[in-house]
Write an enzyme that holds these catalytic residues in place. Structure first.
Site, short mmCIF file in Angstrom:
data_model
loop_
_atom_site.label_atom_id
_atom_site.label_comp_id
_atom_site.label_asym_id
_atom_site.label_seq_id
_atom_site.Cartn_x
_atom_site.Cartn_y
_atom_site.Cartn_z
N HIS A 204 0.80 -1.23 0.00
CA HIS A 204 0.00 0.00 0.00
C HIS A 204 0.83 1.28 0.00
CE1 HIS A 204 0.88 -0.34 4.33
NE2 HIS A 204 0.71 0.97 4.36
C1 UD1 Z 1 -1.87 5.65 6.06
C2 UD1 Z 1 -0.54 6.12 6.60
C3 UD1 Z 1 0.52 5.06 6.35
C4 UD1 Z 1 0.07 3.71 6.90
C5 UD1 Z 1 -1.29 3.35 6.37
C6 UD1 Z 1 -1.74 2.12 7.08
C7 UD1 Z 1 -0.17 8.54 6.45
C8 UD1 Z 1 0.54 9.62 5.73
N1 UD1 Z 1 -0.09 7.33 5.90
O1 UD1 Z 1 -1.74 5.51 4.66
O2 UD1 Z 1 1.72 5.42 6.99
O3 UD1 Z 1 1.01 2.75 6.52
O4 UD1 Z 1 -2.21 4.41 6.66
O5 UD1 Z 1 -2.80 1.48 6.50
O6 UD1 Z 1 -0.75 8.80 7.48
N2 UD1 Z 1 -9.26 4.93 2.31
C9 UD1 Z 1 -10.46 4.27 2.31
N3 UD1 Z 1 -11.00 3.90 3.50
C10 UD1 Z 1 -10.40 4.13 4.70
C11 UD1 Z 1 -9.18 4.80 4.69
C12 UD1 Z 1 -8.62 5.20 3.48
O7 UD1 Z 1 -11.06 4.02 1.27
O8 UD1 Z 1 -10.95 3.74 5.75
C13 UD1 Z 1 -8.67 5.30 1.01
C14 UD1 Z 1 -9.01 6.72 0.57
O9 UD1 Z 1 -9.15 6.71 -0.80
C15 UD1 Z 1 -7.76 7.49 0.93
C16 UD1 Z 1 -6.65 6.45 0.74
O10 UD1 Z 1 -7.24 5.22 1.12
O11 UD1 Z 1 -7.58 8.61 0.15
C17 UD1 Z 1 -5.42 6.73 1.57
O12 UD1 Z 1 -5.75 6.86 2.95
P1 UD1 Z 1 -4.79 7.71 3.95
O13 UD1 Z 1 -5.23 7.56 5.34
O14 UD1 Z 1 -4.65 9.09 3.44
O15 UD1 Z 1 -3.39 7.05 3.74
P2 UD1 Z 1 -2.99 5.52 3.70
O16 UD1 Z 1 -2.47 5.20 2.35
O17 UD1 Z 1 -4.10 4.70 4.26
N1 UDP Z 2 -3.48 -5.78 9.13
C1 UDP Z 2 -4.71 -6.41 9.24
N2 UDP Z 2 -5.40 -6.74 8.10
C2 UDP Z 2 -4.90 -6.49 6.86
C3 UDP Z 2 -3.63 -5.85 6.75
C4 UDP Z 2 -2.96 -5.50 7.92
O1 UDP Z 2 -5.18 -6.70 10.34
O2 UDP Z 2 -5.57 -6.81 5.87
C5 UDP Z 2 -2.81 -5.37 10.39
C6 UDP Z 2 -1.43 -5.96 10.60
O3 UDP Z 2 -1.36 -6.38 11.93
C7 UDP Z 2 -0.50 -4.80 10.36
C8 UDP Z 2 -1.36 -3.62 10.79
O4 UDP Z 2 -2.66 -3.97 10.38
O5 UDP Z 2 0.68 -4.85 11.10
C9 UDP Z 2 -0.96 -2.28 10.18
O6 UDP Z 2 -0.87 -2.46 8.84
P1 UDP Z 2 -0.57 -1.48 7.67
O7 UDP Z 2 0.23 -2.29 6.74
O8 UDP Z 2 -1.84 -0.90 7.20
O9 UDP Z 2 0.27 -0.25 8.26
P2 UDP Z 2 1.83 0.04 8.40
O10 UDP Z 2 2.33 -0.84 9.47
O11 UDP Z 2 2.48 -0.19 7.07
O12 UDP Z 2 1.89 1.48 8.76
#
Ligand code: UD1
Ligand code: UDP
Length: 361
Positions: A204
């Site tokens: 991601h």
């Molecule tokens: C965020 C964190 C990243 C982390 C990740 C974990 C920042 C800058 N990034 O990235 O470090 O590894 O979370 O998962 O804070 N979206 C949905 N539903 C949700 C949430 C997000 O559809 O519940 C979609 C939206 O289109 C959104 C995109 O995901 O624009 C990105 O979400 P965002 O929280 O901005 O960043 P992540 O890529 O999730």
């Molecule tokens: N995780 C989960 N379901 C998923 C993917 C991830 O429960 O489908 C959990 C897993 O324990 C992971 C945590 O969510 O360590 C955080 O994951 P993510 O990769 O979103 O964030 P990051 O650690 O890269 O910031």
């Protein structure tokens, strides 16, 4: 005393915060849980509250998605009002997401001390939004709680006083170890009709999934892996559109599913032959579970998972060779675990926080 405030918002925050909340609760410390609403889908948020025994947030700011500035600013505006109203003696933040840095910035401008859980990690890659968030949060924090020894060196070389740094271990690993009995590999396998060996993929990072060019490269690699064995890919919403447009679904052995709840996800990881990922938390969880982890990134802020764990960095060129080597290697079941990743980080963090609060009252 008014309650300490925990600020969470995104998926990786929840397994890190749960043991800290539980340990502070056991000491009778008044606390309040804020969810910024950065993540909001049931499977990115609420499911973790149900599975990890987290209390329901006292406040959800409901900020949702947006550009970095829009999202960070919305969190800051919401938190400023809340912090002024409640005057917490301490704000506790987790990891490296936008909710983390937003909370640290607001608290420090209001002269409210900040404790950062998972301080001091460095990828030295400022193109990652998380690296920006980590560095700023650490500069603004009064209590820096670190998961590994390398983090201490990073913080001291950035001018952080040694007496603010506490090596407490990894609270996300507390969560993992506390739930070991609930991970059911057979059930998870059956749910996805996995009869033989399989790989779990999670990808991601913006550098991997935001552009069509990198999405195409990833899909090619995932299809090559699927030529060898099944691939289960719980797809983060960020990459869904590009990866699907790049043809992710065009291989029978790539099983694309929605993001999974914690128990089902870790069950699948535990039973897998290897994990291909760019996640931070997954590098740590595979290390403790002894599952080979191939991290599709040029760097990691968690080098201890390489030196004392199962992780290796790979590129789209090297991942297939690395996977073949992992699949051919005998599984001894023996593996190292980083120091203090022992399931007791939550109580250690609570000790530090209790001492800090005592010193200020
Ligand atoms: C965020 C964190 C990243 C982390 C990740 C974990 C920042 C800058 N990034 O990235 O470090 O590894 O979370 O998962 O804070 N979206 C949905 N539903 C949700 C949430 C997000 O559809 O519940 C979609 C939206 O289109 C959104 C995109 O995901 O624009 C990105 O979400 P965002 O929280 O901005 O960043 P992540 O890529 O999730
Ligand atoms: N995780 C989960 N379901 C998923 C993917 C991830 O429960 O489908 C959990 C897993 O324990 C992971 C945590 O969510 O360590 C955080 O994951 P993510 O990769 O979103 O964030 P990051 O650690 O890269 O910031």
């Amino acid at each position: 005393m008014s309650p300490v405030i925990h600020v969470t918002g995104a998926r990786p925050n929840f397994p890190k915060a749960a043991p800290v909340l539980a340990a502070l609760q056991a000491r009778g410390i008044e606390q309040m849980l804020v969810h910024t609403g950065q993540h909001y889908d049931d499977k990115m948020s609420e499911i973790f509250f149900r599975e990890l025994g987290l209390p329901q947030p006292d406040v959800n700011l409901g900020v949702g998605s947006g550009s970095h500035a829009v999202q960070t600013a919305a969190i800051m505006v919401g938190l400023e009002e809340l912090f002024i109203k409640h005057q917490p003696p301490l704000v506790i933040v987790y990891g490296d997401v936008n909710s983390t840095v937003a909370a640290a910035l607001v608290a420090s401008k209001l002269h409210i001390p900040v404790a950062h859980v998972e301080a001091g990690l460095r990828s030295f890659d400022m193109t990652m939004p998380e690296e920006v968030n980590r560095r700023l949060t650490d500069q603004l924090s009064d209590v820096l709680l670190v998961t590994s020894e390398d983090a201490i060196g990073h913080l001291t070389s950035e001018g952080v006083d040694a007496d603010r740094i506490h090596f407490v271990g990894n609270s996300m690993i507390d969560t993992l170890l506390a739930h070991l009995d609930s991970f059911d590999v057979d059930k998870a396998r059956a749910a996805y009709l996995l009869n033989g060996p399989y790989v779990v993929a999670t990808l991601h990072r913006p550098a991997n999934v935001d552009s069509m060019e990198s999405a195409r490269e990833l899909v090619e690699v995932l299809h090559q892996i699927a030529d060898r064995l099944d691939v289960v890919f719980p797809l983060h919403p960020r990459g869904r559109a590009t990866l699907e447009a790049a043809g992710l679904l065009d291989h029978q052995r790539v099983h694309v599913v929605d993001p999974l709840g914690y128990t089902e996800f870790i069950s699948l990881v535990r039973g897998s032959s290897a994990v291909v990922t760019d996640s931070g938390g997954v590098q740590e969880e595979t290390t403790v579970l002894g599952v080979p982890c191939l991290t599709l990134r040029p760097n990691t802020e968690r080098p201890v998972t390489i030196t004392n764990g199962t992780n290796q960095l790979v590129t789209t060129q090297s991942v297939i060779g690395a996977l073949d080597a992992v699949l051919a290697a005998p599984q001894t079941g023996e593996h190292a675990v980083p120091e203090l990743w022992d399931g007791k980080a939550g109580p250690r963090i609570a000790d530090v926080i209790e001492n800090f609060l005592r010193g200020r009252s």
